[in-house]
Design a protein around this motif. Structure first.
Motif, PDB file in Angstrom:
ATOM      1  N   GLY A 192       0.781  -1.224   0.000  1.00  0.00           N
ATOM      2  CA  GLY A 192       0.000   0.000   0.000  1.00  0.00           C
ATOM      3  C   GLY A 192       0.811   1.270   0.000  1.00  0.00           C
ATOM      4  O   GLY A 192       0.259   2.372   0.150  1.00  0.00           O
ATOM      5  N   THR A 193       2.138   1.177  -0.172  1.00  0.00           N
ATOM      6  CA  THR A 193       2.971   2.374  -0.222  1.00  0.00           C
ATOM      7  C   THR A 193       2.990   2.944  -1.639  1.00  0.00           C
ATOM      8  O   THR A 193       2.845   2.223  -2.624  1.00  0.00           O
ATOM      9  CB  THR A 193       4.410   2.072   0.238  1.00  0.00           C
ATOM     10  N   LEU A 194       3.199   4.268  -1.721  1.00  0.00           N
ATOM     11  CA  LEU A 194       3.182   5.007  -2.979  1.00  0.00           C
ATOM     12  C   LEU A 194       4.595   5.462  -3.329  1.00  0.00           C
ATOM     13  O   LEU A 194       5.320   5.978  -2.470  1.00  0.00           O
ATOM     14  CB  LEU A 194       2.256   6.217  -2.846  1.00  0.00           C
ATOM     15  N   TRP A 195       4.959   5.303  -4.627  1.00  0.00           N
ATOM     16  CA  TRP A 195       6.300   5.636  -5.087  1.00  0.00           C
ATOM     17  C   TRP A 195       6.209   6.439  -6.377  1.00  0.00           C
ATOM     18  O   TRP A 195       5.261   6.298  -7.144  1.00  0.00           O
ATOM     19  CB  TRP A 195       7.112   4.358  -5.300  1.00  0.00           C
ATOM     20  N   ALA A 196       7.212   7.292  -6.619  1.00  0.00           N
ATOM     21  CA  ALA A 196       7.205   8.119  -7.835  1.00  0.00           C
ATOM     22  C   ALA A 196       8.636   8.425  -8.253  1.00  0.00           C
ATOM     23  O   ALA A 196       9.556   8.425  -7.429  1.00  0.00           O
ATOM     24  CB  ALA A 196       6.439   9.414  -7.594  1.00  0.00           C
ATOM     25  N   TRP A 197       8.806   8.696  -9.560  1.00  0.00           N
ATOM     26  CA  TRP A 197      10.125   9.057 -10.081  1.00  0.00           C
ATOM     27  C   TRP A 197       9.988   9.696 -11.461  1.00  0.00           C
ATOM     28  O   TRP A 197       8.945   9.624 -12.095  1.00  0.00           O
ATOM     29  CB  TRP A 197      11.052   7.836 -10.131  1.00  0.00           C
ATOM     30  N   GLY A 198      11.094  10.348 -11.900  1.00  0.00           N
ATOM     31  CA  GLY A 198      11.096  11.000 -13.198  1.00  0.00           C
ATOM     32  C   GLY A 198      11.020  12.509 -13.079  1.00  0.00           C
ATOM     33  O   GLY A 198      11.491  13.115 -12.109  1.00  0.00           O
ATOM     34  N   HIS A 199      10.381  13.140 -14.063  1.00  0.00           N
ATOM     35  CA  HIS A 199      10.282  14.597 -14.129  1.00  0.00           C
ATOM     36  C   HIS A 199       9.430  15.127 -12.984  1.00  0.00           C
ATOM     37  O   HIS A 199       8.411  14.536 -12.625  1.00  0.00           O
ATOM     38  CB  HIS A 199       9.648  14.966 -15.477  1.00  0.00           C
ATOM     39  N   TYR A 201       9.156  18.964 -12.329  1.00  0.00           N
ATOM     40  CA  TYR A 201       9.186  20.422 -12.336  1.00  0.00           C
ATOM     41  C   TYR A 201       7.917  21.029 -11.750  1.00  0.00           C
ATOM     42  O   TYR A 201       7.946  22.095 -11.135  1.00  0.00           O
ATOM     43  CB  TYR A 201       9.409  20.933 -13.753  1.00  0.00           C
ATOM     44  N   GLU A 202       6.778  20.365 -11.929  1.00  0.00           N
ATOM     45  CA  GLU A 202       5.508  20.894 -11.416  1.00  0.00           C
ATOM     46  C   GLU A 202       5.110  20.257 -10.085  1.00  0.00           C
ATOM     47  O   GLU A 202       3.972  20.415  -9.645  1.00  0.00           O
ATOM     48  CB  GLU A 202       4.381  20.650 -12.447  1.00  0.00           C
ATOM     49  N   GLY A 203       6.002  19.490  -9.481  1.00  0.00           N
ATOM     50  CA  GLY A 203       5.688  18.843  -8.208  1.00  0.00           C
ATOM     51  C   GLY A 203       4.880  17.574  -8.356  1.00  0.00           C
ATOM     52  O   GLY A 203       4.311  17.074  -7.376  1.00  0.00           O
ATOM     53  N   GLN A 204       4.841  17.012  -9.563  1.00  0.00           N
ATOM     54  CA  GLN A 204       3.985  15.851  -9.832  1.00  0.00           C
ATOM     55  C   GLN A 204       4.426  14.569  -9.141  1.00  0.00           C
ATOM     56  O   GLN A 204       3.654  13.617  -9.056  1.00  0.00           O
ATOM     57  CB  GLN A 204       3.861  15.610 -11.341  1.00  0.00           C
ATOM     58  N   LEU A 205       5.669  14.552  -8.616  1.00  0.00           N
ATOM     59  CA  LEU A 205       6.096  13.365  -7.870  1.00  0.00           C
ATOM     60  C   LEU A 205       5.520  13.342  -6.456  1.00  0.00           C
ATOM     61  O   LEU A 205       5.413  12.281  -5.849  1.00  0.00           O
ATOM     62  CB  LEU A 205       7.627  13.287  -7.807  1.00  0.00           C
ATOM     63  N   ALA A 246      -4.692  14.564  -4.910  1.00  0.00           N
ATOM     64  CA  ALA A 246      -4.111  15.046  -6.162  1.00  0.00           C
ATOM     65  C   ALA A 246      -2.940  15.974  -5.870  1.00  0.00           C
ATOM     66  O   ALA A 246      -2.865  16.600  -4.810  1.00  0.00           O
ATOM     67  CB  ALA A 246      -5.166  15.771  -6.986  1.00  0.00           C
ATOM     68  N   TRP A 247      -2.008  16.073  -6.838  1.00  0.00           N
ATOM     69  CA  TRP A 247      -0.857  16.967  -6.690  1.00  0.00           C
ATOM     70  C   TRP A 247      -0.220  17.197  -8.063  1.00  0.00           C
ATOM     71  O   TRP A 247      -0.477  16.490  -9.021  1.00  0.00           O
ATOM     72  CB  TRP A 247       0.152  16.398  -5.699  1.00  0.00           C
ATOM     73  N   GLY A 248       0.603  18.272  -8.145  1.00  0.00           N
ATOM     74  CA  GLY A 248       1.266  18.612  -9.400  1.00  0.00           C
ATOM     75  C   GLY A 248       0.670  19.842 -10.060  1.00  0.00           C
ATOM     76  O   GLY A 248       0.133  20.739  -9.394  1.00  0.00           O
ATOM     77  N   ASN A 249       0.754  19.879 -11.384  1.00  0.00           N
ATOM     78  CA  ASN A 249       0.261  21.004 -12.171  1.00  0.00           C
ATOM     79  C   ASN A 249      -1.237  21.196 -11.953  1.00  0.00           C
ATOM     80  O   ASN A 249      -2.010  20.233 -11.988  1.00  0.00           O
ATOM     81  CB  ASN A 249       0.558  20.731 -13.654  1.00  0.00           C
TER      82      ASN A 249
END
Length: 463
Positions: free
Chosen positions: A144-151, A153-157, A198-201
């Protein structure tokens, strides 16, 4: 554990068979990207086609393909997602793999080097879901953990910064994440308690938090706890609640929100109509696809390339039904094109085709659903019996069950081994029946279907 499946080109004849259909049943999972696609077949192999500029097809070339080509030889793939010029997929053993464009670290292998064949992302074996879009990736693990990577610039991670990440980075400390969707530069997720985040642009209000302010960490959207599905388009967002109602927000330049206008964008979830039978939804660049509980297919938004599939190139600012079929089960909206799968395992595509992304062997746009044929090595045809009663068995090849569908009432189904020995008999009194195959070893079987009009025998492959 890698599962080796039994797949052979089988030549056989049945007395009185009339024809073999062009489109067989072999597809079980689909993903449309910017201009390339990937699918999981019924034998758990993956196939791909379309643009290949960055090696995003994974076939160790950078040559575009107008027809499906297999990615490697592994037959243990379970989950797939297409991004801008990259692809990620999860195997049945829980390992995560990526290929294609990687100059912003969107593959997550710790480098900025693009890959033209599948490359493993970390050594973890507990990945469960993955979603990628514009040069960044979201993923969930089985814990149930959340992970992110990559671009980023807009805080989308969602890690509180705007720095890119080349390896999977855990987002927060929560372990109750359930569903994810990566948008153009925005991210969305649903927790096990039914809350939406939600998060990012947020330049078009696509986060849905009643502002147009960018967010660098997950932000709770409203107080509702009954969100069931969330899907990100380009700058618009779609969601379905547990009661079957449909909600949209964000950009609406082409009517992609489905609210009857082409100007009224919104920065908060707004219900589309009064229907309570929406089951699936998918957002493309500026168009939207939906499936209702009755299996009908609907589309709205931009249509300049025929991406809605209604036979026109006119935009629609409200949901319009596509055809009359009621057996649609899966949808995926790409950039100016669409893909959908029916319950019989057939795959259909329409819209822009300049990179061969429709998979029909041409570069011609289509404004109605067009069949994507199974590769010859996987194709098991549908037959019409001598008495003109169409009897179909699908999916075929299969694993746990097959569905038998007839125009006439099915009275009995008899399953025999390839040596003729009968091993299973079931009595029926309907035009459709489900035949369970659990416990049977992999191999080839004969299925005899006895109807009120006559009988027919067909071969099936069980993996």
């Amino acid at each position: 554990m890698q599962k080796k499946l039994l797949f052979k080109i089988i030549t056989f004849s049945l007395i009185g068979l009339a024809y073999c259909s062009a489109s067989a049943q072999c597809f079980q999972g689909i993903s449309a990207g910017y201009n390339h696609n990937i699918v999981v077949m019924t034998n758990n192999t993956i196939w791909t086609w379309g643009n290949n500029t960055s090696g995003n097809l994974g076939d160790d070339t950078k040559i575009a393909k107008k027809l499906p080509v297999q990615v490697g030889n592994d037959a243990n793939w379970s989950s797939i997602t297409c991004g801008w010029y990259n692809t990620l997929a999860i195997k049945t053993d829980g390992t995560l793999w990526g290929w294609g464009e990687n100059y912003l670290g969107q593959l997550g292998d710790g480098t900025n080097i693009s890959k033209s064949t599948p490359t493993q992302v970390t050594t973890a074996t507990n990945w469960s879901k993955v979603s990628t879009c514009y040069r960044f990736t979201l993923a969930l693990k089985t814990d149930g953990t959340l992970w992110a990577w990559g671009h980023n610039y807009e805080g989308q991670l969602g890690n509180g910064s705007r720095d890119d990440e080349k390896v999977p980075t855990r987002i927060g400390s929560a372990n109750d994440w359930l569903k994810i969707s990566a948008g153009y530069e925005s991210s969305f997720a649903i927790k096990t308690d039914g809350t939406l985040w939600a998060w990012g642009n947020n330049s078009y209000g696509q986060l849905g938090d009643k502002t147009n302010t960018f967010k660098k960490t997950p932000t709770k959207i409203g107080l509702d706890t009954d969100w069931n599905v969330v899907e990100a388009g380009n700058y618009h967002t779609l969601a379905i609640k547990t009661n079957g109602t449909l909600w949209t927000w964000g950009s609406n330049e082409y009517g992609q929100l489905g609210n009857g206008t082409s100007t009224l964008g919104t920065n908060r979830p707004t219900q589309v109509g009064t229907g309570t039978n929406w089951s699936k939804i998918s957002g493309g660049w500026s168009h939207t696809l939906g499936i209702k509980a009755d299996g009908t297919l609907w589309a709205w938004g931009r249509n300049t390339k025929g991406e809605l599939g209604d036979g026109t190139n006119s935009d629609r600012n409200f949901p319009v039904q596509i055809g009359t079929a009621s057996d649609w089960t899966e949808i995926n909206a790409g950039t100016y094109y669409s893909m959908a799968r029916k319950s019989d395992g057939t795959l259909w595509a329409w819209g822009l085709n300049t990179s061969g992304q429709l998979g029909d062997g041409t570069l011609v746009n289509k404004n109605t659903p067009t069949a994507v044929n199974c590769p010859a090595t996987l194709s098991v045809p549908t037959y019409t019996s001598k008495n003109d009663s169409t009897i179909r068995i699908y999916p075929n090849p299969t694993h746990d069950y097959v569905t038998v569908d007839s125009e006439h009432t099915i009275l009995q189904i008899i399953v025999s081994e390839s040596n003729g020995k009968q091993i299973k008999t079931e009595s029926e009194n309907n035009t459709k029946a489900t035949l369970k195959l659990e416990g049977l070893p992999a191999g080839v079987y004969f299925v005899k279907i006895i109807t009120e009009f006559g009988s027919d025998t067909q071969k099936i492959i069980k993996d």
